[in-house]
Design a protein around this motif. Structure first.
Motif, PDB file in Angstrom:
ATOM      1  N   VAL A  39       0.851  -1.196   0.000  1.00  0.00           N
ATOM      2  CA  VAL A  39       0.000   0.000   0.000  1.00  0.00           C
ATOM      3  C   VAL A  39       0.888   1.249   0.000  1.00  0.00           C
ATOM      4  O   VAL A  39       0.623   2.216  -0.723  1.00  0.00           O
ATOM      5  N   GLY A  40       1.971   1.205   0.774  1.00  0.00           N
ATOM      6  CA  GLY A  40       2.902   2.329   0.829  1.00  0.00           C
ATOM      7  C   GLY A  40       3.546   2.607  -0.520  1.00  0.00           C
ATOM      8  O   GLY A  40       3.704   3.767  -0.911  1.00  0.00           O
ATOM      9  N   ILE A  41       3.909   1.560  -1.248  1.00  0.00           N
ATOM     10  CA  ILE A  41       4.546   1.735  -2.567  1.00  0.00           C
ATOM     11  C   ILE A  41       3.578   2.451  -3.524  1.00  0.00           C
ATOM     12  O   ILE A  41       3.945   3.425  -4.188  1.00  0.00           O
ATOM     13  N   PHE A  43       1.014   4.289  -2.725  1.00  0.00           N
ATOM     14  CA  PHE A  43       0.841   5.633  -2.160  1.00  0.00           C
ATOM     15  C   PHE A  43       2.026   6.529  -2.549  1.00  0.00           C
ATOM     16  O   PHE A  43       1.838   7.682  -2.962  1.00  0.00           O
ATOM     17  N   GLY A  44       3.239   5.993  -2.458  1.00  0.00           N
ATOM     18  CA  GLY A  44       4.444   6.760  -2.792  1.00  0.00           C
ATOM     19  C   GLY A  44       4.470   7.145  -4.272  1.00  0.00           C
ATOM     20  O   GLY A  44       4.850   8.264  -4.625  1.00  0.00           O
ATOM     21  N   ILE A  45       4.045   6.218  -5.142  1.00  0.00           N
ATOM     22  CA  ILE A  45       4.018   6.513  -6.588  1.00  0.00           C
ATOM     23  C   ILE A  45       3.005   7.631  -6.858  1.00  0.00           C
ATOM     24  O   ILE A  45       3.286   8.573  -7.608  1.00  0.00           O
ATOM     25  N   VAL A  46       1.841   7.555  -6.205  1.00  0.00           N
ATOM     26  CA  VAL A  46       0.824   8.613  -6.382  1.00  0.00           C
ATOM     27  C   VAL A  46       1.398   9.951  -5.923  1.00  0.00           C
ATOM     28  O   VAL A  46       1.248  10.978  -6.598  1.00  0.00           O
ATOM     29  N   PHE A  47       2.072   9.944  -4.782  1.00  0.00           N
ATOM     30  CA  PHE A  47       2.691  11.164  -4.244  1.00  0.00           C
ATOM     31  C   PHE A  47       3.599  11.838  -5.266  1.00  0.00           C
ATOM     32  O   PHE A  47       3.576  13.045  -5.443  1.00  0.00           O
ATOM     33  N   VAL A  48       4.430  11.020  -5.921  1.00  0.00           N
ATOM     34  CA  VAL A  48       5.411  11.584  -6.856  1.00  0.00           C
ATOM     35  C   VAL A  48       4.725  12.009  -8.146  1.00  0.00           C
ATOM     36  O   VAL A  48       4.912  13.126  -8.631  1.00  0.00           O
ATOM     37  N   LYS A  49       3.903  11.106  -8.711  1.00  0.00           N
ATOM     38  CA  LYS A  49       3.330  11.383 -10.025  1.00  0.00           C
ATOM     39  C   LYS A  49       2.311  12.525  -9.998  1.00  0.00           C
ATOM     40  O   LYS A  49       2.135  13.217 -10.986  1.00  0.00           O
ATOM     41  N   ALA A  50       1.651  12.732  -8.879  1.00  0.00           N
ATOM     42  CA  ALA A  50       0.716  13.861  -8.786  1.00  0.00           C
ATOM     43  C   ALA A  50       1.423  15.101  -8.240  1.00  0.00           C
ATOM     44  O   ALA A  50       0.785  16.115  -7.962  1.00  0.00           O
ATOM     45  N   GLU A  51       2.744  15.010  -8.091  1.00  0.00           N
ATOM     46  CA  GLU A  51       3.582  16.146  -7.672  1.00  0.00           C
ATOM     47  C   GLU A  51       3.202  16.703  -6.295  1.00  0.00           C
ATOM     48  O   GLU A  51       3.418  17.867  -5.993  1.00  0.00           O
ATOM     49  N   ALA A 134       9.062  10.016   0.493  1.00  0.00           N
ATOM     50  CA  ALA A 134       9.019   9.850  -0.964  1.00  0.00           C
ATOM     51  C   ALA A 134      10.120  10.671  -1.634  1.00  0.00           C
ATOM     52  O   ALA A 134      10.739  10.225  -2.597  1.00  0.00           O
ATOM     53  N   THR A 138      13.095   9.492  -4.261  1.00  0.00           N
ATOM     54  CA  THR A 138      13.345   9.962  -5.632  1.00  0.00           C
ATOM     55  C   THR A 138      14.802  10.372  -5.832  1.00  0.00           C
ATOM     56  O   THR A 138      15.186  10.764  -6.933  1.00  0.00           O
TER      57      THR A 138
END
Lengths: 166, 190
Positions: A39-41, A43-51, A134, A138
């Motif tokens: 779930v964290g992974i 969540f982390g991808i959403v964090f980065v891709k949605a800036e 996050a 990166t």
């Protein structure tokens, strides 16, 4: 009088905290924690891709120059609220069949003083605690210093807790 | 497949990201009745590494280890995004902000974290130290003093209709507006 009786749990993020350190739970398999990592992974991808982890987006939010962060937080709350409503209404259990419980938060002045201090820090670093992790992921390695400083701040709060107004 | 890849690599809109973040709440609840709250991890690290006999750090942090796995996942998610889903395009920002930041010497919009301000060298300058070290300290101190951060109060707290979380969230915003508009310009001009 023993110290532990003076410590009230006013911080409901940590369910195992009772101020005594004596409550021990049987340790489950470490692998049982893997679903939370997955779930964290995501969540982390959403964090980065949605800036959301962008310092620039946070600056825009606090200057009312962009709707983006308000849209993210607002729609997250809407979906969260609907999910919690459904869980309560249909008495949904966890995948292991345990009941889902909610703890109510009590008001104390810490939410005002602490909230204001947190807000100051949020606009400086451009990150709340989740995005800090996050950002390091990166490759912004210097943010590890910010994270360590945040841990130091948490420790200092614990150290001063009894002297602070709540 | 190429179209999907292009779609995934460009910045995701708020109406995709927000609901996905909101779904974290039922995901954690259904997987094990866990409340969404990220700043609690900073406390678990204190309890695990430097409890120093402080009552606030005397609890069974091992019971909360799921949350450390969760933030470990966030870090891996950041790594995956950087390696596989990067757009390689500069961040689009508001023109007024671009002009304001140029005045402070922040002109590189290549990465989400502005490299002009957040780098190892800048750590030893006054603005860099204030933003990274003092800013980080305030995030950690304030979050615990308030009993939660953006995830625990603004998202989890308001979703469960806790009015103290609404108070905390309003204070987060007030602090942020004051810093971004009144104090940060002074710091970045140092």
């Amino acid at each position: 009088m023993p110290v532990q009786t003076q410590i009230k749990n006013i911080d409901f993020e940590d369910r195992s905290f009772d101020g005594t350190g004596k409550v021990k739970t049987p340790a489950g398999s470490i692998w049982s924690n893997l679903p939370f990592m997955i779930v964290g992974i995501i969540f982390g991808i959403v964090f980065v891709k949605a800036e959301i982890i962008s310092w620039f987006r946070i600056q825009e939010m606090f200057r009312l120059q962009s709707f983006h962060m308000y849209g993210v937080i607002g729609s997250a709350i809407a979906v969260g609220m609907l999910s919690v409503y459904m869980i309560k209404k249909f008495d949904i259990k966890t995948i292991n069949g345990e009941p889902i419980t909610f703890q109510s938060k009590k008001f104390n002045k810490g939410q005002i003083y602490g909230g204001l201090l947190f807000g100051l820090g949020w606009a400086m670093t451009g990150a709340c605690p989740g995005p800090l992790f996050a950002q390091i992921g990166t490759g912004a390695t210097v943010i590890a210093v910010t994270l360590l400083s945040a841990i130091a701040g948490t420790w200092m709060y614990g150290y001063l807790r009894e002297k602070l107004p709540h | 497949m190429d179209e999907l890849e292009v779609l995934l690599k460009q910045p995701w809109p708020w109406y995709i990201a927000g609901p996905l973040i909101g779904l974290t709440i039922p995901a954690l609840l259904l997987l094990g009745n866990k409340p969404f709250g990220i700043s609690a991890n900073l406390r678990h690290v204190c309890a695990a590494c430097v409890p120093a006999k402080i009552p606030f750090f005397q609890y069974d942090w091992k019971k909360e280890i799921w949350n450390l796995f969760f933030v470990g996942g966030i870090m891996i998610g950041g790594l995956i995004s950087a390696l596989a889903l990067g757009s390689n395009k500069p961040i689009q920002i508001h023109e007024n902000l671009r002009m304001e930041l140029a005045g402070y010497g922040i002109t590189n919009f290549e990465s989400l974290v502005p490299t002009d301000l957040f780098n190892w060298y800048s750590l030893f300058t006054l603005p860099g130290f204030l933003v990274m070290v003092v800013g980080g300290f305030l995030v950690g101190f304030g979050a615990r003093y308030a009993g939660g951060c953006t995830s625990g109060h603004a998202i989890m707290g308001i979703s469960t209709l806790q009015w103290p979380s609404v108070v905390a969230t309003c204070c987060f915003m007030v602090g942020g507006f004051v810093m971004a508009n009144l104090i940060l310009p002074l710091i970045l001009n140092l």
